[in-house]
Scaffold this motif. Structure first.
Motif, PDB file in Angstrom:
ATOM      1  N   ILE A   1       0.681  -1.215   0.008  1.00  0.00           N
ATOM      2  CA  ILE A   1       0.020   0.075   0.029  1.00  0.00           C
ATOM      3  C   ILE A   1       0.835   1.323   0.205  1.00  0.00           C
ATOM      4  N   LYS A   2       1.882   1.246   0.842  1.00  0.00           N
ATOM      5  CA  LYS A   2       2.714   2.377   1.288  1.00  0.00           C
ATOM      6  C   LYS A   2       3.646   2.704  -0.539  1.00  0.00           C
ATOM      7  N   ASN A   3       4.171   1.655  -0.966  1.00  0.00           N
ATOM      8  CA  ASN A   3       5.205   1.875  -2.289  1.00  0.00           C
ATOM      9  C   ASN A   3       4.325   1.522  -3.423  1.00  0.00           C
ATOM     10  N   ILE A   4       3.113   1.037  -3.441  1.00  0.00           N
ATOM     11  CA  ILE A   4       2.607   0.956  -5.025  1.00  0.00           C
ATOM     12  C   ILE A   4       1.179   1.765  -4.839  1.00  0.00           C
ATOM     13  N   THR A   5       0.190   1.485  -3.798  1.00  0.00           N
ATOM     14  CA  THR A   5      -0.856   2.034  -4.041  1.00  0.00           C
ATOM     15  C   THR A   5      -1.020   3.484  -3.953  1.00  0.00           C
ATOM     16  N   ILE A   6      -0.220   3.965  -2.754  1.00  0.00           N
ATOM     17  CA  ILE A   6      -0.412   5.520  -2.455  1.00  0.00           C
ATOM     18  C   ILE A   6       0.162   6.189  -3.610  1.00  0.00           C
ATOM     19  N   PRO A   7       1.437   6.041  -3.978  1.00  0.00           N
ATOM     20  CA  PRO A   7       2.034   6.656  -5.196  1.00  0.00           C
ATOM     21  C   PRO A   7       1.319   6.674  -6.415  1.00  0.00           C
ATOM     22  N   MET A   8       0.434   5.764  -6.759  1.00  0.00           N
ATOM     23  CA  MET A   8      -0.453   5.530  -8.152  1.00  0.00           C
ATOM     24  C   MET A   8      -1.512   6.644  -7.687  1.00  0.00           C
ATOM     25  N   LEU A   9      -1.922   6.750  -6.445  1.00  0.00           N
ATOM     26  CA  LEU A   9      -3.155   7.626  -6.201  1.00  0.00           C
ATOM     27  C   LEU A   9      -2.732   9.215  -6.110  1.00  0.00           C
ATOM     28  N   THR A  10      -1.552   9.370  -6.179  1.00  0.00           N
ATOM     29  CA  THR A  10      -0.814  10.843  -6.040  1.00  0.00           C
ATOM     30  C   THR A  10      -1.411  11.848  -6.847  1.00  0.00           C
ATOM     31  N   PRO A  11      -1.565  11.623  -8.149  1.00  0.00           N
ATOM     32  CA  PRO A  11      -2.328  12.595  -9.161  1.00  0.00           C
ATOM     33  C   PRO A  11      -3.771  12.955  -8.506  1.00  0.00           C
ATOM     34  N   ILE A  12      -4.533  12.017  -8.298  1.00  0.00           N
ATOM     35  CA  ILE A  12      -5.807  12.279  -7.955  1.00  0.00           C
ATOM     36  C   ILE A  12      -6.081  12.800  -6.586  1.00  0.00           C
ATOM     37  N   ILE A  13      -4.925  12.541  -5.600  1.00  0.00           N
ATOM     38  CA  ILE A  13      -4.974  13.057  -4.532  1.00  0.00           C
ATOM     39  C   ILE A  13      -4.693  14.706  -4.614  1.00  0.00           C
ATOM     40  N   SER A  14      -3.814  14.853  -5.474  1.00  0.00           N
ATOM     41  CA  SER A  14      -3.234  16.175  -5.801  1.00  0.00           C
ATOM     42  C   SER A  14      -4.435  16.971  -6.448  1.00  0.00           C
ATOM     43  N   LEU A  15      -5.180  16.404  -7.262  1.00  0.00           N
ATOM     44  CA  LEU A  15      -6.202  17.129  -7.689  1.00  0.00           C
ATOM     45  C   LEU A  15      -7.421  17.406  -6.830  1.00  0.00           C
ATOM     46  N   ASN A  16      -7.705  16.364  -5.858  1.00  0.00           N
ATOM     47  CA  ASN A  16      -8.611  16.971  -4.810  1.00  0.00           C
ATOM     48  C   ASN A  16      -8.265  17.742  -3.751  1.00  0.00           C
ATOM     49  N   LEU A  17      -7.081  17.899  -3.551  1.00  0.00           N
ATOM     50  CA  LEU A  17      -6.440  18.629  -2.320  1.00  0.00           C
ATOM     51  C   LEU A  17      -6.807  20.062  -3.109  1.00  0.00           C
ATOM     52  N   ILE A  18      -6.267  20.223  -4.483  1.00  0.00           N
ATOM     53  CA  ILE A  18      -6.368  21.677  -5.029  1.00  0.00           C
ATOM     54  C   ILE A  18      -7.849  21.987  -4.887  1.00  0.00           C
ATOM     55  N   LEU A  19      -9.014  21.250  -5.375  1.00  0.00           N
ATOM     56  CA  LEU A  19     -10.160  21.739  -5.381  1.00  0.00           C
ATOM     57  C   LEU A  19     -10.780  21.849  -3.976  1.00  0.00           C
ATOM     58  N   ASN A  20     -10.224  20.989  -2.740  1.00  0.00           N
ATOM     59  CA  ASN A  20     -10.588  21.170  -1.461  1.00  0.00           C
ATOM     60  C   ASN A  20     -10.066  22.557  -1.029  1.00  0.00           C
ATOM     61  N   ILE A  21      -8.898  23.003  -1.365  1.00  0.00           N
ATOM     62  CA  ILE A  21      -8.404  24.200  -0.749  1.00  0.00           C
ATOM     63  C   ILE A  21      -8.944  25.401  -1.370  1.00  0.00           C
ATOM     64  N   SER A  22      -9.108  25.248  -2.601  1.00  0.00           N
ATOM     65  CA  SER A  22      -9.844  26.361  -3.516  1.00  0.00           C
ATOM     66  C   SER A  22     -11.205  26.700  -3.043  1.00  0.00           C
ATOM     67  N   GLY A  23     -11.871  25.721  -2.435  1.00  0.00           N
ATOM     68  CA  GLY A  23     -13.116  25.692  -1.981  1.00  0.00           C
ATOM     69  C   GLY A  23     -13.196  25.857  -0.458  1.00  0.00           C
ATOM     70  N   LEU A  24     -12.217  26.548   0.373  1.00  0.00           N
ATOM     71  CA  LEU A  24     -12.226  26.662   1.901  1.00  0.00           C
ATOM     72  C   LEU A  24     -13.153  27.664   2.270  1.00  0.00           C
ATOM     73  N   LEU A  25     -13.423  28.878   1.166  1.00  0.00           N
ATOM     74  CA  LEU A  25     -14.199  29.866   1.723  1.00  0.00           C
ATOM     75  C   LEU A  25     -15.752  29.766   1.266  1.00  0.00           C
ATOM     76  N   GLY A  26     -16.063  28.178   0.670  1.00  0.00           N
ATOM     77  CA  GLY A  26     -17.323  28.013   0.477  1.00  0.00           C
ATOM     78  C   GLY A  26     -18.018  26.765   1.103  1.00  0.00           C
ATOM     79  N   SER A  27     -18.240  27.082   2.440  1.00  0.00           N
ATOM     80  CA  SER A  27     -19.012  26.166   3.264  1.00  0.00           C
ATOM     81  C   SER A  27     -20.405  25.793   2.955  1.00  0.00           C
TER      82      SER A  27
END
Length: 288
Positions: free
Chosen positions: A192-218
């Motif tokens: 999980i640490k060396n295969i699964t999570i690194p493969m999820l990095t792009p989608i995690i990054s995208l979700n992080l961008i969307l979440n932070i940009s929406g911080l002021l939109g509760s």
């Protein structure tokens, strides 16, 4: 096939942008956007001195940051657990149960929460049954508890639905990676640490961008359902403040100015987060 979507976006997203001019005018319902008198940045000056606006900002940031800190990683963790379960009835039941709250409106879930958190509600009955409290109280009337109620209820509603993108990404991972890892003696945690999570990095990054940009939109729906006169000092967020000032009190220029200012800040957050995420991914690629 793309044309209807472009047309929809143009009619409902771009044409209404003309209405932003009322943020710089003193607009009333008897005026048109063209005839309303210009006031320049006066509405923005009023915003800066409005203590209720800053109270809404604090509440919005507090709730959104807690949702980000607690709720961002739960869908990832849940998706990995679901992915590791072998196909069968249990896996389908877990997915169905975790997805279900997403399809229920906040009117329904809010009514359930109001009932469960009432003085004689399910939550107090459970606490009294195990001896943690002697007498129940209405938790939604306690302003100090509202932030955590809002955060946990939002996670309950959306965590399951948030696993879909991660599960879809994990389903595309080449199984030979895991087979090779097993041959090398890697246990499940290492895989999980060396295969699964690194493969999820792009989608995690995208979700992080969307979440932070929406911080002021509760979540406005959640706020309107759970807010009451007793907890309003901690539950009033920017979206509900704009709604109250615009539609309830009829101060459309002021409400538009608030919305415009928040949108500009959100765009700035989006750009900064996107830049930092790219840097982090580039550094990770170099290390790998």
């Amino acid at each position: 096939m793309v044309l209807p979507g472009i047309l929809f976006l143009f009619v409902f997203s771009y044409i209404p942008m003309y209405g932003l001019v009322i943020a710089f005018k003193h607009y009333t319902v008897i005026d048109s956007m063209a005839t309303a008198p210009w006031v320049g940045l006066e509405n923005f000056r009023i915003i800066l001195g409005d203590k209720y606006f800053w109270e809404a900002v604090v509440n919005t940031l507090g709730i959104s940051l807690l949702k980000l800190a607690i709720g961002f990683f739960i869908p990832i963790f849940l998706a990995i657990m679901i992915f590791e379960v072998k196909a069968g009835p249990f896996k389908k039941i877990v997915q169905t149960v975790s997805y279900l709250p997403h399809f229920l409106s906040w009117i329904i879930l809010g009514g359930m929460l109001i009932s469960w958190l009432s003085t004689n509600g399910l939550f107090n009955q459970m606490l009294m049954a195990i001896g943690m409290i002697e007498k129940g109280s209405n938790h939604l009337l306690d302003a100090d508890k509202y932030w955590m109620i809002a955060v946990l209820s939002d996670i309950w509603k959306e965590a399951g639905w948030g696993t879909i993108l991660y599960l879809a990404t994990m389903s595309k991972i080449d199984p030979t990676y895991y087979e090779a890892a097993k041959i090398d003696g890697a246990n499940k945690i290492s895989q999980i640490k060396n295969i699964t999570i690194p493969m999820l990095t792009p989608i995690i990054s995208l979700n992080l961008i969307l979440n932070i940009s929406g911080l002021l939109g509760s979540n406005l729906d959640q706020t309107l359902v759970l807010m009451n006169s007793q907890n309003s000092s901690r539950s009033e967020v920017i979206n509900s403040y704009v709604y109250r000032m615009g539609l309830t009190q009829g101060d459309f220029s002021y409400a538009t100015a608030v919305g415009l200012g928040i949108s500009i800040v959100s765009i700035i957050l989006l750009i900064i987060t996107n830049f930092l995420t790219k840097k982090m991914n580039d550094n990770q690629s170099v290390i790998l």
